[in-house]
Design a protein around this motif. Structure first.
Motif, PDB file in Angstrom:
ATOM      1  N   GLU A  14       0.816  -1.208   0.000  1.00 24.61           N
ATOM      2  CA  GLU A  14       0.000   0.000   0.000  1.00 24.61           C
ATOM      3  C   GLU A  14       0.853   1.262   0.000  1.00 24.61           C
ATOM      4  OE1 GLU A  14      -0.522  -2.591   1.907  1.00 24.61           O
ATOM      5  OE2 GLU A  14      -2.462  -3.336   1.197  1.00 24.61           O
ATOM      6  N   GLN A  15       2.132   1.118   0.345  1.00 25.80           N
ATOM      7  CA  GLN A  15       3.008   2.275   0.422  1.00 25.80           C
ATOM      8  C   GLN A  15       3.712   2.578  -0.897  1.00 25.80           C
ATOM      9  OE1 GLN A  15       5.510   0.920   3.625  1.00 25.80           O
ATOM     10  NE2 GLN A  15       4.261   1.891   5.203  1.00 25.80           N
TER      11      GLN A  15
ATOM     12  N   PRO B 235       1.684   6.667  -4.197  1.00 31.32           N
ATOM     13  CA  PRO B 235       1.228   7.772  -3.344  1.00 31.32           C
ATOM     14  C   PRO B 235      -0.151   8.270  -3.778  1.00 31.32           C
ATOM     15  CG  PRO B 235       2.714   8.613  -5.007  1.00 31.32           C
ATOM     16  CD  PRO B 235       2.680   7.108  -5.190  1.00 31.32           C
ATOM     17  N   ASP B 236      -0.830   8.968  -2.890  1.00 28.75           N
ATOM     18  CA  ASP B 236      -2.051   9.682  -3.264  1.00 28.75           C
ATOM     19  C   ASP B 236      -1.637  10.927  -4.043  1.00 28.75           C
ATOM     20  OD1 ASP B 236      -3.716   7.878  -1.954  1.00 28.75           O
ATOM     21  OD2 ASP B 236      -3.496   8.933  -0.040  1.00 28.75           O
ATOM     22  N   VAL B 237      -2.227  11.093  -5.209  1.00 31.58           N
ATOM     23  CA  VAL B 237      -1.861  12.213  -6.072  1.00 31.58           C
ATOM     24  C   VAL B 237      -3.038  13.178  -6.151  1.00 31.58           C
ATOM     25  CG1 VAL B 237      -0.952  12.921  -8.307  1.00 31.58           C
ATOM     26  CG2 VAL B 237      -0.395  10.655  -7.409  1.00 31.58           C
ATOM     27  N   ASP B 238      -2.927  14.295  -5.475  1.00 28.03           N
ATOM     28  CA  ASP B 238      -3.978  15.310  -5.531  1.00 28.03           C
ATOM     29  C   ASP B 238      -3.889  16.054  -6.861  1.00 28.03           C
ATOM     30  OD1 ASP B 238      -4.805  14.683  -2.950  1.00 28.03           O
ATOM     31  OD2 ASP B 238      -3.339  16.056  -2.061  1.00 28.03           O
ATOM     32  N   THR B 239      -5.052  16.495  -7.360  1.00 32.15           N
ATOM     33  CA  THR B 239      -5.061  17.218  -8.622  1.00 32.15           C
ATOM     34  C   THR B 239      -5.998  18.410  -8.556  1.00 32.15           C
ATOM     35  OG1 THR B 239      -5.503  17.077 -10.999  1.00 32.15           O
ATOM     36  CG2 THR B 239      -6.847  15.684  -9.567  1.00 32.15           C
TER      37      THR B 239
ATOM     38  N   TYR C 163       7.578   7.773  -8.277  1.00 33.85           N
ATOM     39  CA  TYR C 163       6.154   8.076  -8.109  1.00 33.85           C
ATOM     40  C   TYR C 163       5.945   9.282  -7.195  1.00 33.85           C
ATOM     41  CZ  TYR C 163       5.558   3.302  -9.926  1.00 33.85           C
ATOM     42  OH  TYR C 163       5.596   2.155 -10.687  1.00 33.85           O
ATOM     43  N   ASN C 164       6.698   9.338  -6.110  1.00 38.36           N
ATOM     44  CA  ASN C 164       6.574  10.470  -5.195  1.00 38.36           C
ATOM     45  C   ASN C 164       6.996  11.779  -5.865  1.00 38.36           C
ATOM     46  OD1 ASN C 164       5.590   8.970  -3.034  1.00 38.36           O
ATOM     47  ND2 ASN C 164       7.619   8.554  -2.202  1.00 38.36           N
TER      48      ASN C 164
ATOM     49  N   ALA D  49       4.155  12.911  -8.076  1.00 33.84           N
ATOM     50  CA  ALA D  49       3.075  13.459  -7.249  1.00 33.84           C
ATOM     51  C   ALA D  49       3.439  14.851  -6.754  1.00 33.84           C
ATOM     52  CB  ALA D  49       2.795  12.526  -6.078  1.00 33.84           C
TER      53      ALA D  49
ATOM     54  N   HIS E 121      -3.007   3.676 -10.929  1.00 35.95           N
ATOM     55  CA  HIS E 121      -2.848   4.271  -9.600  1.00 35.95           C
ATOM     56  C   HIS E 121      -2.366   5.716  -9.613  1.00 35.95           C
ATOM     57  CE1 HIS E 121      -3.575   0.624  -7.228  1.00 35.95           C
ATOM     58  NE2 HIS E 121      -2.889  -0.037  -8.133  1.00 35.95           N
TER      59      HIS E 121
ATOM     60  N   HIS F 140      -4.736  10.844 -13.646  1.00 34.34           N
ATOM     61  CA  HIS F 140      -6.070  11.427 -13.499  1.00 34.34           C
ATOM     62  C   HIS F 140      -6.883  11.268 -14.785  1.00 34.34           C
ATOM     63  CE1 HIS F 140      -3.386  13.825 -10.739  1.00 34.34           C
ATOM     64  NE2 HIS F 140      -4.224  13.244  -9.913  1.00 34.34           N
TER      65      HIS F 140
END
Length: 514
Positions: free
Chosen positions: A257-258, A261-265, A452-453, A456, A477, A480
């Motif tokens: 799960e690590q 990353p969660d990627v805000d847009t 990936y980080n 992001a 993952h 967008h």
């Protein structure tokens, strides 16, 4: 992840004959212990995979087995007898042959010349060219490789050159076959043929050492998996004990799960717009797409689908036949890479060694190269070394380059750290449109996480990011929006929750993809 149902049972079994062993093997270089008291064995009729991050010691281990390196300590045992290998030739004499990630081909020679180099047929010092071509043609046909013996290697694609390297390994009597990331440059069809060759070799009682970063290949091929970390053997698992979570924990200490990353847009204005684009090679046909600031847009598709050509054409690295490319509302069709770089776009190529880095030059020189025309880096004809060092130090720390040795030649770093140098180049000057073309090919999970980080982070700061990837989980993952490419055309545009494995793969199947 589901396991392949096409896997063939091993003939080795628990009591299979041991072909080779490494006993307490260590290898030290100045300032680095690449292998530390490692034990490893390979049985007849099995595929034994090596798994681990870049720099874990995999390449050092297989180089020792292949005769390219000699251990500092420990013993190499072949067929129950301790041996000392002074060269690759010594290893081949014992039936050990390796296909390394770095090709060892002579580009100015033909396929046939490369296949039989050093063992050419002939008499009295004269090469029998007819027999040479016939032997090469027979070998290629037996392997199912669509190559002509008369083709010059320099004119082959990277995937075709990979086939030549593989064919070289099969030219002599084999006991041990070593494959180092063999599918990195291959299409799905070519990779499937390679897997068949591996199964055939295993069925004949050969031992195969298989190095890969791809979990699906472990499930499909490996009978056992040895995990290396920081030069040490962490564990050896039977195939039945292999799971994605367990391998990831052994290799890095992370849970799956690590990884992503969660990627805000917060999409803003369109910064890159392409209309009715067709390239001169017709690898792209009448495509339309756009990219906004503050989002990651995926280019999905199989190898050869045209997605990379679209990215290269936008950067000026591939000639445009028709259509229009706009950057920041300005027509940039036909611009050169230098011009696109000055306008705030950076393309990270898929082949770092051929297109991205000067392997014999230092990290500092590579990172500073795109910036030398800037006032901060040069004045008149003089370079400002202090500025070079300052910027290089900053961006290499940002990508977590290890070791942080700015004057070390890039060729002396692991593959993952070479990729980090390439990424650092993109950060060394002001850029607001980033194109990452297959950025994680041939790198370990730890480097993947760093890449990936970084994407992001760039997106969160308002940059436009294009991710060109054949790795479906990356598209699912990280992006967008996603454009799906097939045979040079965009066959679908997926947004948000529409980006699913089913929707992406259905486009390949609906259009007749294998």
């Amino acid at each position: 992840m589901q396991r392949s149902t096409t896997r063939i049972p091993s003939t080795a079994g628990i009591d299979g004959d041991v072909l080779l062993e490494l006993r307490n093997v260590s290898k030290r270089f100045p300032g680095v212990c690449a292998l530390d008291q490692v034990d490893f064995d390979l049985r007849a009729g099995e595929v034994h995979a090596l798994f681990g991050e870049n720099g874990a010691g995999k390449s050092t281990l297989i180089s020792i087995v292949a005769g390219a390196l000699r251990p500092t300590e420990g013993a190499l045992v072949v067929g129950g007898e301790p041996v000392e290998l002074h060269s690759v030739r010594d290893a081949r004499g014992l039936g050990i042959s390796a296909v390394f990630q770095e090709f060892s081909l002579v580009p100015t020679l033909t396929v046939a010349d490369n296949l039989l180099l050093g063992s050419e047929p002939g008499t009295r010092g004269l090469i029998d060219r007819r027999t040479l071509r016939a032997d090469a043609d027979r070998l290629l046909r037996d392997l199912g490789f669509p190559l002509k013996p008369s083709q010059q290697v320099s004119r082959l694609s990277r995937a075709q050159q990979q086939m030549v390297e593989i064919a070289k390994a099969f030219r002599s009597d084999l006991r041990v076959l070593i494959l180092d990331e063999p599918t990195a440059s291959l299409t799905e069809t070519e990779a499937s043929r390679l897997f068949e060759l591996v199964w055939e070799a295993r069925g004949r009682g050969l031992g195969v050492v298989y190095v890969t970063h791809r979990l699906k290949e472990l499930y499909r091929l490996a009978d056992r998996v040895t995990v290396l970390r920081d030069g040490q053997r962490v564990d050896t698992l039977d195939q039945s004990d292999v799971s994605e979570d367990r391998l990831l924990r052994l290799m890095t200490g992370r849970v799956i799960e690590q990884v992503f990353p969660d990627v805000d847009t917060t999409p803003e204005e369109v910064v890159l717009r392409v209309r009715d684009l067709t390239t001169a090679t017709r690898s792209i046909l009448n495509v339309d797409f756009e990219v906004r600031a503050g989002e990651i847009v995926g280019f999905a598709g199989l190898v050869g689908s045209g997605k990379s050509s679209a990215a290269r054409a936008c950067f000026g690295a591939e000639a445009v036949l028709s259509g229009a490319i706009e950057l920041h509302r300005r027509d940039v069709t036909g611009s050169t890479p230098r011009q696109m770089l000055r306008r705030g776009m950076f393309y990270v190529p898929s082949d770092r060694k051929t297109d991205g880095l000067l392997m014999m030059r230092s990290v500092r020189e590579n990172v500073a190269l795109p910036c030398l025309s800037l006032d901060r880096f040069s004045k008149l004809t003089l370079l400002r070394r202090a500025a070079e060092r300052e910027v290089t130090d900053e961006v290499t720390r940002r990508v977590r380059l290890y070791p942080h040795a700015l004057e070390r030649p890039v060729e002396h770093f692991s593959g993952g750290n070479q990729q980090k140098v390439l990424l650092a180049k993109a950060l060394a000057r002001d850029v607001d449109v980033f194109v990452f073309d297959e950025p994680t090919v041939g790198v370990d999970v730890g480097t993947r996480v760093a890449i990936y980080n970084l994407m992001a982070e760039l997106c969160a700061k308002g940059a436009a990011v294009v991710l060109v990837s054949s790795d479906l989980p990356e598209i699912l993952h990280l992006t967008h929006r996603a454009y799906v490419f097939h045979h040079g055309r965009i066959v679908d545009h997926l947004v948000g929750d529409e980006i699913t494995e089913e929707n992406v793969l259905r486009n390949f199947l609906d259009k007749g993809a294998a």
